[in-house]
Design a protein around this motif. Structure first.
Motif, PDB file in Angstrom:
ATOM      1  N   LYS A  31       0.834  -1.215   0.000  1.00 60.08           N
ATOM      2  CA  LYS A  31       0.000   0.000   0.000  1.00 60.08           C
ATOM      3  C   LYS A  31       0.859   1.252   0.000  1.00 60.08           C
ATOM      4  N   THR A  32       1.946   1.260   0.784  1.00 54.60           N
ATOM      5  CA  THR A  32       2.846   2.422   0.831  1.00 54.60           C
ATOM      6  C   THR A  32       3.514   2.651  -0.525  1.00 54.60           C
ATOM      7  N   ILE A  33       3.957   1.567  -1.156  1.00 54.51           N
ATOM      8  CA  ILE A  33       4.612   1.679  -2.463  1.00 54.51           C
ATOM      9  C   ILE A  33       3.616   2.151  -3.521  1.00 54.51           C
ATOM     10  N   ALA A  34       2.390   1.632  -3.496  1.00 55.55           N
ATOM     11  CA  ALA A  34       1.382   2.031  -4.486  1.00 55.55           C
ATOM     12  C   ALA A  34       1.040   3.511  -4.360  1.00 55.55           C
ATOM     13  N   ASP A  35       0.945   4.015  -3.124  1.00 53.92           N
ATOM     14  CA  ASP A  35       0.682   5.447  -2.919  1.00 53.92           C
ATOM     15  C   ASP A  35       1.814   6.295  -3.486  1.00 53.92           C
ATOM     16  N   PHE A  36       3.032   5.801  -3.340  1.00 58.64           N
ATOM     17  CA  PHE A  36       4.188   6.523  -3.861  1.00 58.64           C
ATOM     18  C   PHE A  36       4.187   6.532  -5.394  1.00 58.64           C
ATOM     19  N   LEU A  37       3.698   5.440  -6.014  1.00 59.33           N
ATOM     20  CA  LEU A  37       3.736   5.320  -7.473  1.00 59.33           C
ATOM     21  C   LEU A  37       2.567   6.011  -8.169  1.00 59.33           C
ATOM     22  N   LYS A  38       1.558   6.426  -7.424  1.00 58.33           N
ATOM     23  CA  LYS A  38       0.372   7.011  -8.064  1.00 58.33           C
ATOM     24  C   LYS A  38       0.694   8.218  -8.953  1.00 58.33           C
ATOM     25  N   PRO A  39       1.546   9.168  -8.510  1.00 56.02           N
ATOM     26  CA  PRO A  39       1.871  10.292  -9.405  1.00 56.02           C
ATOM     27  C   PRO A  39       2.519   9.843 -10.709  1.00 56.02           C
ATOM     28  N   PHE A  40       3.263   8.723 -10.671  1.00 55.89           N
ATOM     29  CA  PHE A  40       3.863   8.208 -11.893  1.00 55.89           C
ATOM     30  C   PHE A  40       2.772   7.744 -12.853  1.00 55.89           C
ATOM     31  N   TYR A  41       1.769   7.077 -12.293  1.00 55.91           N
ATOM     32  CA  TYR A  41       0.681   6.589 -13.140  1.00 55.91           C
ATOM     33  C   TYR A  41      -0.165   7.749 -13.667  1.00 55.91           C
ATOM     34  N   ASP A  42      -0.329   8.793 -12.873  1.00 58.84           N
ATOM     35  CA  ASP A  42      -1.188   9.914 -13.259  1.00 58.84           C
ATOM     36  C   ASP A  42      -0.681  10.652 -14.493  1.00 58.84           C
ATOM     37  N   LYS A  83       8.961  14.471  -6.277  1.00 60.79           N
ATOM     38  CA  LYS A  83       8.475  13.412  -5.390  1.00 60.79           C
ATOM     39  C   LYS A  83       9.619  12.475  -4.991  1.00 60.79           C
ATOM     40  N   ILE A  84      10.461  12.117  -5.944  1.00 62.02           N
ATOM     41  CA  ILE A  84      11.590  11.223  -5.666  1.00 62.02           C
ATOM     42  C   ILE A  84      12.569  11.883  -4.704  1.00 62.02           C
ATOM     43  N   LYS A  85      12.889  13.164  -4.956  1.00 66.64           N
ATOM     44  CA  LYS A  85      13.828  13.877  -4.078  1.00 66.64           C
ATOM     45  C   LYS A  85      13.261  14.012  -2.663  1.00 66.64           C
ATOM     46  N   GLU A  86      11.974  14.268  -2.589  1.00 69.77           N
ATOM     47  CA  GLU A  86      11.330  14.437  -1.286  1.00 69.77           C
ATOM     48  C   GLU A  86      11.431  13.162  -0.446  1.00 69.77           C
ATOM     49  N   VAL A  87      11.174  12.007  -1.065  1.00 71.24           N
ATOM     50  CA  VAL A  87      11.184  10.740  -0.335  1.00 71.24           C
ATOM     51  C   VAL A  87      12.597  10.261  -0.050  1.00 71.24           C
ATOM     52  N   PHE A 126      11.034   3.087  10.604  1.00 69.64           N
ATOM     53  CA  PHE A 126       9.993   2.202  10.107  1.00 69.64           C
ATOM     54  C   PHE A 126      10.545   1.425   8.914  1.00 69.64           C
ATOM     55  N   GLU A 127      10.481   0.121   9.009  1.00 66.81           N
ATOM     56  CA  GLU A 127      11.062  -0.711   7.954  1.00 66.81           C
ATOM     57  C   GLU A 127      10.421  -0.457   6.598  1.00 66.81           C
ATOM     58  N   LYS A 128       9.071  -0.322   6.611  1.00 64.37           N
ATOM     59  CA  LYS A 128       8.397  -0.126   5.329  1.00 64.37           C
ATOM     60  C   LYS A 128       8.759   1.228   4.722  1.00 64.37           C
ATOM     61  N   GLN A 129       8.936   2.255   5.568  1.00 62.88           N
ATOM     62  CA  GLN A 129       9.341   3.553   5.052  1.00 62.88           C
ATOM     63  C   GLN A 129      10.792   3.521   4.608  1.00 62.88           C
ATOM     64  N   ASN A 130      11.616   2.761   5.294  1.00 63.99           N
ATOM     65  CA  ASN A 130      13.003   2.618   4.889  1.00 63.99           C
ATOM     66  C   ASN A 130      13.079   1.951   3.520  1.00 63.99           C
ATOM     67  N   GLN A 131      12.179   0.989   3.285  1.00 62.43           N
ATOM     68  CA  GLN A 131      12.111   0.325   1.995  1.00 62.43           C
ATOM     69  C   GLN A 131      11.706   1.320   0.903  1.00 62.43           C
ATOM     70  N   LEU A 132      10.764   2.219   1.219  1.00 64.47           N
ATOM     71  CA  LEU A 132      10.335   3.244   0.285  1.00 64.47           C
ATOM     72  C   LEU A 132      11.476   4.193  -0.038  1.00 64.47           C
ATOM     73  N   CYS A 133      12.263   4.562   0.982  1.00 63.93           N
ATOM     74  CA  CYS A 133      13.402   5.453   0.780  1.00 63.93           C
ATOM     75  C   CYS A 133      14.438   4.797  -0.130  1.00 63.93           C
ATOM     76  N   CYS A 134      14.668   3.504   0.101  1.00 64.46           N
ATOM     77  CA  CYS A 134      15.608   2.764  -0.741  1.00 64.46           C
ATOM     78  C   CYS A 134      15.130   2.740  -2.189  1.00 64.46           C
ATOM     79  N   MET A 135      13.829   2.552  -2.360  1.00 63.07           N
ATOM     80  CA  MET A 135      13.245   2.541  -3.704  1.00 63.07           C
ATOM     81  C   MET A 135      13.415   3.895  -4.392  1.00 63.07           C
ATOM     82  N   ALA A 136      13.161   4.975  -3.648  1.00 60.44           N
ATOM     83  CA  ALA A 136      13.268   6.325  -4.220  1.00 60.44           C
ATOM     84  C   ALA A 136      14.703   6.643  -4.625  1.00 60.44           C
TER      85      ALA A 136
END
Length: 543
Positions: free
Chosen positions: A366-377, A402-406, A414-424
């Protein structure tokens, strides 16, 4: 009543009051009765006369009507008082060819007995043709349409942008497609496929350049090319260098080909997102397996449908399978699966063979999908029926922000947020590789949109780079002025009116993403004593 004459004996039923006859005993009226008139001659013999050509048949009881029907089909006008116009066989064959091309019918279509009978029924003058004749006719139509398109392309007042790609068929054969994009005299965006040809190996840059050069010569548009958009394959870089040298030798490129090579934005975005999705390969792979399991049999589909019926807040009623090479389909699969999360969990409770994601994995997805929504838009810029060049820059800029912000935030708690940061951060590395290759020419498109102009580009760069953004915007303005002057020299028509037009028919940039732009004032646009049309346009107020 029966009729006899030169042919077989024929029967025409006497007129009866059908309302007085039970339906089970009612006599069926022959079609021949519609086209023939019954009468008795001077000798009292029964006869029938064709209402159209006045041909007379003799009749007697016990005959059939097949001969009369046959005559009515051959008789011009079919006895209805009108006459068939003479059939233009060439026009008929041309229309058949167009139908075959439009609907992708086989050439044997014209030999099918049902089709032959239908055409003969519609007009008795139709002459049957073979599949080989049809093939020849289709090629004739192709050559005719090609010459029309060739003349049309040469009459276009502006430049032509090309896109090209290699495509693999299911039998592994590869084909090259070349498409032309241009604005016609009515300011309408058009797209024409110029070629779709078999391209056997090797697929090196020299071979590809040779094919493209021959195609440009064939269409007579060597001196009308502005850009070519390609993906990031290494052989395309070699091909572009060869193609650029060839076109420059014929004075066919503006600005010495500086803006000739455009890297496909959709392909770049696909690479960037796919690189980031590698971070959640495990959870993503589990969702794919869940979807494949549900779609694997009708019984599983029905079982999942019953789970959905028990939930009131589920919007989609079926699972969605992604195509891994297209990231936007992956996003839609994630979005749909997240909306059906409770149904997935319910299915895992009643089906021991179904392995669902854990709550922790669902939260990460869910966290990753929220992050990817602007890409899809911003995937609307892949559209080809409306202009998107003026919108692409703003969409990519929003993704960059968005990428720079994250990536700059510390999510170590938070592990899931750390994963999001790694992805960004993975995506930012890939993004920086491609940003400079398309930022300048697409900045031009935004500047030439009367709604945004230079101030918007400057504002975007200031948000990205701070005070250095002003200098970057100034450099882009200098390049635009130089480009504009050269374009005026090579153009037969003035472009002053074209610059002052607003692009219509394309979606607007979302206002919520640009809420700070309205208060930003540019310091670069200062009045000049000797203003060009471009400078006059830039100094006008935004529309």
């Amino acid at each position: 009543m029966s009729i006899e004459g030169d042919g077989p004996i024929i029967q025409i039923e006497d007129e009866v009051d059908e309302s007085s006859v039970p339906s089970s005993k009612r006599t069926k009226t022959s079609m021949a009765g519609e086209f023939f008139e019954k009468f008795f001659d001077d000798k009292g013999l029964p006869k029938a006369k064709c209402k159209n050509c006045d041909k007379i048949y003799m009749a007697r009881d016990g005959g059939g009507t097949s001969n009369l029907i046959k005559h009515s089909l051959k008789c011009v006008g079919r006895g209805n008082g009108s006459s068939y116009p003479p059939l233009d066989q060439e026009k008929y064959r041309e229309k058949i060819s167009e139908v075959i091309v439009k609907h992708n019918y086989p050439f044997t279509f014209v030999e099918h007995k049902g089709i032959v009978d239908l055409l003969c029924f519609l007009h008795p003058g139709v002459k049957s043709i073979s599949r080989n004749t049809t093939k020849s006719d289709v090629l004739k139509v192709y050559r005719k349409e090609k010459e029309k398109l060739k003349s049309y392309l040469q009459s276009i007042p502006g430049k032509i942008c090309l896109t090209s790609d290699l495509w693999s068929a299911i039998n592994t054969n590869q084909y090259m497609v070349l498409t032309a994009h241009f604005v016609n005299r009515n300011w309408e965006l058009e797209k024409k496929v110029l070629s779709f040809i078999h391209c056997p190996p090797p697929h090196n840059g020299f071979k590809l350049a040779e094919k493209l050069i021959s195609l440009l010569k064939e269409w007579g548009i060597e001196k009308k090319i502005f850009t070519i958009t390609l993906d990031n394959a290494s052989n395309n870089d070699v091909m572009v260098n060869i193609l650029k040298k060839h076109l420059l030798s014929g004075l066919g490129l503006i600005a010495k080909g500086t803006y000739f090579h455009v890297r496909c934005g959709a392909h770049n975005l696909n690479l960037i997102v796919h690189d980031g999705l590698k971070v959640i390969d495990g959870s993503l792979g589990k969702i794919r397996l869940c979807v494949k399991y549900i779609r694997g049999s009708e019984a599983r589909k029905l079982k999942f449908a019953s789970c959905l019926e028990q939930l009131s807040n589920v919007t989609s009623k079926q699972v969605r399978q992604d195509l891994p090479i297209r990231w936007n389909s992956t996003y839609l699969m994630l979005e749909t699966a997240i909306g059906q999360r409770e149904a997935f969990t319910l299915l895992s409770d009643i089906d021991p063979y179904f392995d669902c994601l854990s709550n922790e994995e669902w939260d990460k997805v869910k966290t990753i999908a929220d992050f990817l929504k602007p890409f899809y838009d911003i995937t609307f810029f892949s559209g080809s029926t409306y202009p998107t060049a003026n919108l692409y820059f703003s969409g990519v800029w929003r993704i960059h922000m968005k990428i720079k912000e994250v990536s700059c935030v510390d999510h170590s708690e938070f592990e899931k947020q750390n994963q999001l940061c790694c992805m960004a951060r993975r995506m930012e590395k890939k993004f920086d590789k491609y940003w400079n290759s398309y930022s300048v020419v697409l900045s031009f498109a935004v500047i030439l949109d009367p709604r945004y102009k230079l101030q918007f580009v400057e504002w975007c760069y200031v948000r990205l780079l701070g005070s250095e953004g002003v200098q970057v915007a100034k450099l882009i303005l200098d390049k635009l002025k130089a480009f504009f002057q050269e374009y005026l020299k090579s153009s037969n028509e003035t472009t002053a009116s074209s610059i002052q037009r607003s692009i219509r028919g394309s979606p607007n940039i979302p206002s919520n993403a640009l809420q700070d732009f309205g208060t930003y004032e540019s310091k670069l646009c200062e009045p000049s004593k000797n203003e060009s049309d471009l400078e006059t346009y830039l100094n006008e107020k935004k529309n």
